[in-house]
Design a protein around this motif. Structure first.
Motif, PDB file in Angstrom:
ATOM      1  N   GLY A 114       1.584   1.551  -2.754  1.00  0.00           N
ATOM      2  CA  GLY A 114       0.885   1.544  -1.699  1.00  0.00           C
ATOM      3  C   GLY A 114      -0.222   2.394  -2.009  1.00  0.00           C
ATOM      4  N   GLY A 115      -1.164   2.157  -0.593  1.00  0.00           N
ATOM      5  CA  GLY A 115      -2.383   2.153  -0.889  1.00  0.00           C
ATOM      6  C   GLY A 115      -3.444   1.984   0.099  1.00  0.00           C
ATOM      7  N   ARG A 181       5.377  -1.599  -1.982  1.00  0.00           N
ATOM      8  CA  ARG A 181       5.596  -1.601  -0.641  1.00  0.00           C
ATOM      9  C   ARG A 181       3.919  -1.338   0.282  1.00  0.00           C
ATOM     10  N   SER A 182       3.848  -1.769   1.940  1.00  0.00           N
ATOM     11  CA  SER A 182       2.478  -1.669   2.190  1.00  0.00           C
ATOM     12  C   SER A 182       1.739  -2.740   0.803  1.00  0.00           C
ATOM     13  N   ALA A 183       0.363  -2.744   0.915  1.00  0.00           N
ATOM     14  CA  ALA A 183      -0.436  -2.946   0.147  1.00  0.00           C
ATOM     15  C   ALA A 183       0.295  -3.744  -1.713  1.00  0.00           C
ATOM     16  N   GLY A 184       1.103  -2.598  -1.622  1.00  0.00           N
ATOM     17  CA  GLY A 184       1.821  -3.430  -3.356  1.00  0.00           C
ATOM     18  C   GLY A 184       2.699  -4.353  -2.764  1.00  0.00           C
ATOM     19  N   LEU A 208       9.831  -6.165  -0.226  1.00  0.00           N
ATOM     20  CA  LEU A 208       8.907  -6.163  -0.109  1.00  0.00           C
ATOM     21  C   LEU A 208       9.541  -5.424   1.452  1.00  0.00           C
ATOM     22  N   LEU A 209       8.616  -3.960   1.560  1.00  0.00           N
ATOM     23  CA  LEU A 209       9.018  -2.521   2.154  1.00  0.00           C
ATOM     24  C   LEU A 209       7.174  -2.936   2.916  1.00  0.00           C
ATOM     25  N   SER A 210       7.487  -3.703   3.927  1.00  0.00           N
ATOM     26  CA  SER A 210       6.188  -3.703   5.588  1.00  0.00           C
ATOM     27  C   SER A 210       5.098  -4.122   4.917  1.00  0.00           C
ATOM     28  N   PRO A 211       4.956  -4.519   4.017  1.00  0.00           N
ATOM     29  CA  PRO A 211       4.198  -5.634   3.044  1.00  0.00           C
ATOM     30  C   PRO A 211       2.952  -6.285   3.716  1.00  0.00           C
ATOM     31  N   PRO A 304       7.462   3.759  12.538  1.00  0.00           N
ATOM     32  CA  PRO A 304       6.252   3.458  11.951  1.00  0.00           C
ATOM     33  C   PRO A 304       6.534   2.906  10.858  1.00  0.00           C
ATOM     34  N   HIS A 305       5.215   2.373  10.297  1.00  0.00           N
ATOM     35  CA  HIS A 305       4.658   2.543   8.440  1.00  0.00           C
ATOM     36  C   HIS A 305       4.763   3.506   7.650  1.00  0.00           C
TER      37      HIS A 305
END
Length: 332
Positions: A114-115, A181-184, A208-211, A304-305
């Protein structure tokens, strides 16, 4: 008489403080409280990003965030056991982590960090690959995909496909699980879309973790969870536009939520009731279900995220669920 709907019309909410619930662990509550000032203000809310055209500003911010990541990683020193080798495949950089003991002899996990589509590469990605290898007991390919401002869309997706092809040359698709995850999560789904469109076989599973699958930020939680999510309190619009580099934000490789997801592998999705990306996650779950894809949705109370920081019972429960899902995919 014809009336026109006002797009700004909605529910007016009186100013109030949203308390942290007693329904979560003491550790999780403490993690949330650390990110809020005595006056109730979210400490991350003052974080200001450059405009999408301010490339110099983004380069400075990447350097500063990279330093913060480096300091955070010091706390992980000595906790990872897997060895890691960095390789190049095409233009992609991939950190290949090998666990001390293999649970699945030919299993592989491809990890997209992520990031906000801009941060999280380098040593953070390398350490993340080691953590995933330790967690799953298989070879992990941590994709250190290229990012803006130097390398906007579609560089990251191209790197993802290159890394996936590399893994397919060494593992059968039935032995590969892809995670992001996230951006990933965005890059993971876009990678599989492009791989499918190029005729490549898809993997056994997807995590997918909080995608961050909708760069238009059109979901409900982008309004309802602003400042409620103490980790990600506001819009990532500027970094989204920087990443897209003029591409239509609804284009499926940019915002995979809007893609045809037919043929996708069984998918594990996670979010929290205080996650800014909750709408991304639940809408992606419904899109997969409509496409006939088996999909699990796990929503954690008050999370949260990105979770509570990794050291709470809720974080450990999430990790156990992911391990269960991944092991089941290799067992099928």
């Amino acid at each position: 008489m014809t009336t026109t709907k006002d797009s700004k019309r909605g529910v007016a909410i009186p100013a109030h403080t949203v308390p942290f619930p007693s329904s979560i662990s003491v550790e999780a509550r403490t993690a949330l409280e650390r990110l809020v000032g005595e006056d109730g203000s979210v400490l991350n809310a003052a974080f200001v990003t450059p405009g999408p055209d301010d490339h110099e500003g983004w380069l400075r911010m990447k350097a500063a965030v990279g330093g913060q990541y480096a300091n955070a990683l010091k706390g992980l020193a000595g906790r990872t056991q897997s060895t890691v080798e960095t390789i190049a495949t095409g233009a992609a950089t991939v950190h290949v982590a090998t666990p001390v003991a293999l649970k699945a002899s030919n299993g592989a996990y491809i990890d997209f960090h992520g990031g906000a589509l801009v941060f999280g590469g380098g040593e953070a990605c390398r350490t993340g690959a080691q953590m995933q290898a330790d967690q799953h007991g298989v070879l992990c390919y941590g994709v250190d995909y290229r990012m803006p401002p130097e390398h906007p869309f579609p560089a990251a997706v191209e790197d993802g496909v290159s890394a996936y092809r590399h893994a397919l040359e060494r593992h059968g698709p039935e032995n590969i699980v892809v995670g992001g995850r996230s951006a990933g999560g965005n890059i993971a789904v876009a990678t599989l879309l492009k791989a499918r469109d190029e005729g490549l076989p898809l993997p056994a599973g997807l995590v997918l973790l909080s995608p961050q699958v909708d760069l238009t930020e059109s979901g409900d939680s982008f309004a309802t969870h602003q400042l409620i999510d103490v980790v990600l309190p506001g819009s990532l619009r500027s970094s989204n536009l920087l990443y897209a580099n003029g591409a239509d934000l609804t284009q499926p490789y940019v915002s995979p939520l809007f893609a045809d997801l037919t043929g996708f592998p069984p998918t594990f999705l996670q979010s929290g009731t205080r996650d800014l990306f909750l709408s991304n996650t639940v809408r992606m779950h419904r899109a997969l279900r409509r496409a006939g894809v088996p999909a699990e949705l796990h929503v954690f109370e008050a999370m949260p995220h990105g979770g509570f920081g990794g050291a709470t019972p809720e974080d450990r429960e999430l990790q156990q669920e992911i391990v269960r899902f991944v092991e089941h995919r290799w067992a099928d």
